[in-house]
Design an enzyme around this catalytic site. Sequence first.
Site, PDB file in Angstrom:
ATOM      1  N   ARG A  12       4.876  35.081  22.938  1.00 40.17           N
ATOM      2  CA  ARG A  12       4.865  33.870  23.763  1.00 40.17           C
ATOM      3  C   ARG A  12       3.758  33.931  24.818  1.00 40.17           C
ATOM      4  NH1 ARG A  12       7.052  33.500  19.920  1.00 40.17           N
ATOM      5  NH2 ARG A  12       9.180  32.885  19.443  1.00 40.17           N
TER       6      ARG A  12
ATOM      7  N   SER B 150      13.626  26.788  23.981  1.00 38.43           N
ATOM      8  CA  SER B 150      14.053  27.993  24.694  1.00 38.43           C
ATOM      9  C   SER B 150      13.484  27.974  26.107  1.00 38.43           C
ATOM     10  CB  SER B 150      13.585  29.239  23.958  1.00 38.43           C
ATOM     11  OG  SER B 150      14.204  29.336  22.697  1.00 38.43           O
TER      12      SER B 150
ATOM     13  N   GLU C  56      10.072  30.611  29.932  1.00 42.20           N
ATOM     14  CA  GLU C  56       9.114  30.300  28.879  1.00 42.20           C
ATOM     15  C   GLU C  56       8.516  28.921  29.142  1.00 42.20           C
ATOM     16  OE1 GLU C  56       9.569  29.460  24.158  1.00 42.20           O
ATOM     17  OE2 GLU C  56      10.218  31.434  24.855  1.00 42.20           O
TER      18      GLU C  56
END
Length: 299
Positions: A173, A222, A292
């Site tokens: 990520r 998420s 995130e």
Amino acid sequence: MDRPYGTIFKGFRGRLLEDEPLAGHTALKVGGKADVMAFPEDLDELRQLYAGCCEQSVKCLVIGGGYNLLVRDNGLRGVVISLKKLKAVERLPGNRVKVQAGVSNQRLVKCLELEGLSGLEFLSGIPGSIGGALAMNAGCHGHEIMAALESLTTLGAGGLQETAGRDLEYGYRFLNLAEGAVIVEALFQLTADDPTAISVRVAEFIEKRRVSQQVGYPNAGSFFKNPPNASAWRLIDAAGLRGTTVGGAQVSEQHANFLVNRGGATAHDFLELAALVKERVRAQSGVVLEEEVRIVGEE
């Protein structure tokens, strides 16, 4: 336009919206107003507008589909630039495909399915646009988008720059780009395959997402990154937070790493809820979760 930076829009052909609420341009459906929101018609117009902002020291934020974004309630000063019009997909020799940043993940997957090109089927389970997927090295079920990248074109103060995928620094990520650099185009190296076999894999990814992540309310996917050797949703669940609400924001009852807008939520609600989740998880497990979702806007 009577803004002091109105001259940067001289000759601009795209749509301009003043005092535009950003709640309508983000998946969480929250966020204050942008002074100006601009929709460049093509890459050249984007380049000119971005250069004008840099030359005149006008703050600007470039966004794609708004899926991995939380805009604070006081909004954004300056110019918000949308990449929605950058939606070209071009097949090149050698099973390669050039994709502009505004193309949605789902549209690209469908194009590749029809062309018999494999390697990005997993994107069918991830909402948003290619630019956003690349910016966070999106992935699921053991796949990551950077694995298929041959080169990346970014826009910065110095103009357009193409960088080979092997020369980029990235990880889970994470994609390290120069400050202010905007992803505008990507070249992928893919593999020829039977369209029917590709369709089967696409359907499998969609079904996995439907079963595990069908939360039913506006969300940004998420909300927290998975810590090393752990799952964020398991840590949140273990802290007893499933279903917890702050105002109109809630920890999803279906997937604990999704924070959802149950109706009437504000960005402040989401920020308060995220802080509560981080505090409870740290107290229960000792793990400090990291967002995130990208958080922007005026405090």
